[in-house]
Design an enzyme around this catalytic site. Structure first.
Site, PDB file in Angstrom:
ATOM      1  N   TRP A 122       0.822  -1.202   0.000  1.00 44.76           N
ATOM      2  CA  TRP A 122       0.000   0.000   0.000  1.00 44.76           C
ATOM      3  C   TRP A 122       0.859   1.255   0.000  1.00 44.76           C
ATOM      4  CZ3 TRP A 122      -3.119  -2.986   4.081  1.00 44.76           C
ATOM      5  CH2 TRP A 122      -4.213  -3.638   3.472  1.00 44.76           C
ATOM      6  N   HIS A 166      -6.667   3.082   1.429  1.00 42.71           N
ATOM      7  CA  HIS A 166      -7.911   2.325   1.542  1.00 42.71           C
ATOM      8  C   HIS A 166      -8.873   3.155   2.404  1.00 42.71           C
ATOM      9  CE1 HIS A 166      -5.939  -0.018   5.186  1.00 42.71           C
ATOM     10  NE2 HIS A 166      -5.723   1.273   5.254  1.00 42.71           N
ATOM     11  N   ARG A 216      -3.012   4.369  -4.700  1.00 42.61           N
ATOM     12  CA  ARG A 216      -1.955   3.391  -4.458  1.00 42.61           C
ATOM     13  C   ARG A 216      -0.903   3.473  -5.524  1.00 42.61           C
ATOM     14  NH1 ARG A 216      -5.431  -2.036  -2.861  1.00 42.61           N
ATOM     15  NH2 ARG A 216      -6.565  -1.000  -1.182  1.00 42.61           N
ATOM     16  N   GLN A 269     -13.555   2.993  -3.231  1.00 33.38           N
ATOM     17  CA  GLN A 269     -13.938   1.893  -2.338  1.00 33.38           C
ATOM     18  C   GLN A 269     -15.187   2.258  -1.558  1.00 33.38           C
ATOM     19  OE1 GLN A 269     -10.663   0.918   0.334  1.00 33.38           O
ATOM     20  NE2 GLN A 269      -9.928  -0.648  -1.081  1.00 33.38           N
ATOM     21  N   VAL A 318      -8.118  -7.530  10.587  1.00 37.36           N
ATOM     22  CA  VAL A 318      -9.247  -8.445  10.793  1.00 37.36           C
ATOM     23  C   VAL A 318      -8.735  -9.828  11.197  1.00 37.36           C
ATOM     24  CG1 VAL A 318     -10.960  -7.335   9.318  1.00 37.36           C
ATOM     25  CG2 VAL A 318      -9.284  -8.892   8.305  1.00 37.36           C
ATOM     26  N   ALA A 344     -15.964  -6.041   9.105  1.00 39.82           N
ATOM     27  CA  ALA A 344     -15.605  -4.909   8.242  1.00 39.82           C
ATOM     28  C   ALA A 344     -15.321  -5.453   6.858  1.00 39.82           C
ATOM     29  CB  ALA A 344     -14.379  -4.190   8.783  1.00 39.82           C
TER      30      ALA A 344
END
Ligand code: PHE
Length: 351
Positions: free
Chosen positions: A159, A180, A206, A220, A263, A319
């Site tokens: 990223w 993001h 990016r 996004q 996550v 998420a």
């Protein structure tokens, strides 16, 4: 020629010369000669009223004014006749074809990515998600550190982005173009308490070697739900419903395990490749896998919940981050993501 002395003689002379004026420029000349403001003949006549013997002034003045009115009316009438003739001449000569249909106005429309974004937003809004927004220029603390991507983490290479030079200094004081929409998980949890159900649409940036499915700017939608008893099956159910809304029943969806530092567990959702339908090893769109990834997601890492002051024994959350350009590609069977931002009207006006 001697000046006619009576208004009748003047009138006759004026009307005769008006009748001879056959086009707009002759009419203009006539108007200047007779009604011109500085030295038109009628104007001069009106100005000379004061030179008359007192007993004649009233009568002469009235006659001159009447004549002026008559000539103005005659001019207007003559202009109508001349214009009508000119119009008839142009029409028969073909310069104006009054039977041609008008030129259509080009109508504007929404960019296909905007249309897709709106459809995605309403699919989630219908499921009870609230729409919030966050900054495109973000602190590296929110973009990386608070979502468990420390400075030496390899995910920072994946990223890489554009950094604001003026903010160089302590790492967590640096600003960048967000890579993001996930920093908004933090921003939302900072100011809201569970139950939380939000989506955050927006642009991200990016460092990419661009190809058919990668662009350096992408759109996004981040999704976040935090409550008591939220489970992975809730995430899957939400995403199935979303896919059904956008793609209909017949498209195939697959979930893979995936890794994102923020996550646990992490998943990826993909849709079957519309170009090769899974058959082409050489397919440039799915790279031979048969699937096109449109989304990353998972259960919010308990450490993040704790950092936000939530009791992670009580609350859980899911998420996801959805790539809108990918959804638009799949929807319309577009073979190359780069076409969206080439400003090619012939391409864009198809949608
Ligand atoms: N932020 C991730 C990306 O841009 C997607 C993601 C969002 C993954 C939320 C997990 C949870 O790829």
């Amino acid at each position: 020629m001697a000046q006619p002395t009576t208004t009748d003689a003047l009138r006759q002379q004026a009307l005769e010369s008006l009748a001879a004026a056959a086009d707009q420029s002759a009419l203009d000349t006539w108007r200047a000669e007779w009604l011109g403001r500085s030295d038109g003949r009628i104007t001069t006549m009106l100005r000379s009223v004061k030179d008359r013997p007192p007993e004649q002034r009233a009568e002469f003045g009235q006659a001159a004014n009447r004549l002026k009115g008559e000539l103005e009316a005659a001019l207007a009438e003559r202009e109508d006749v001349v214009n009508a003739r000119e119009f008839a001449r142009l029409s028969t000569e073909g310069a104006i074809d009054v039977t041609l249909p008008g030129r259509p106005q080009r109508r504007g429309r929404l960019h296909p990515v905007t249309q897709t974004m709106r459809d995605c937003v309403s699919a989630f809004a219908d499921m009870g998600f609230r729409v919030v927004e966050g900054p495109e220029v973000e602190w590296s603390r929110y973009n990386f550190d608070l979502v468990r991507i420390p400075e030496d983490h390899p995910a920072r290479d994946m990223w890489d982005t554009i950094w604001m030079e003026s903010s160089r200094g302590e790492d967590d004081r640096q600003m960048l173009l967000r890579t993001h929409t996930s920093p908004n998980q933090i921003r939302v949890m900072e100011r809201m308490q569970p139950p939380i159900r939000v989506i955050v649409p927006g642009k991200c940036y990016r460092q990419e070697a661009t190809d058919a499915t990668h662009e350096w700017m992408l759109t996004q939608i981040e999704g976040l739900a935090v409550d008591e008893g939220v489970r992975l099956s809730d995430l899957k159910g939400t995403l199935y419903e979303f896919a059904r809304c956008l793609f209909g029943e017949e498209r195939r969806i697959i979930f893979h395990h995936s890794y994102f530092p923020f996550v646990e567990p992490g998943i990826e959702m993909a849709i079957d490749c519309f170009i090769c339908r899974g058959s082409g090893a050489e397919c440039g769109t799915c790279h031979g896998t048969g699937w096109i990834e449109i989304l990353g997601g998972g259960m919010v890492h308990p450490e993040i919940l704790e950092n936000m002051g939530y009791d992670s024994e009580k609350y859980t959350g899911f998420a996801f981050g959805l790539g809108i350009e990918r959804v638009a590609l799949l929807r319309w069977g577009i073979e190359d993501i780069r076409r969206f931002y080439q400003n090619d009207l012939a391409f864009l006006s198809q949608f």
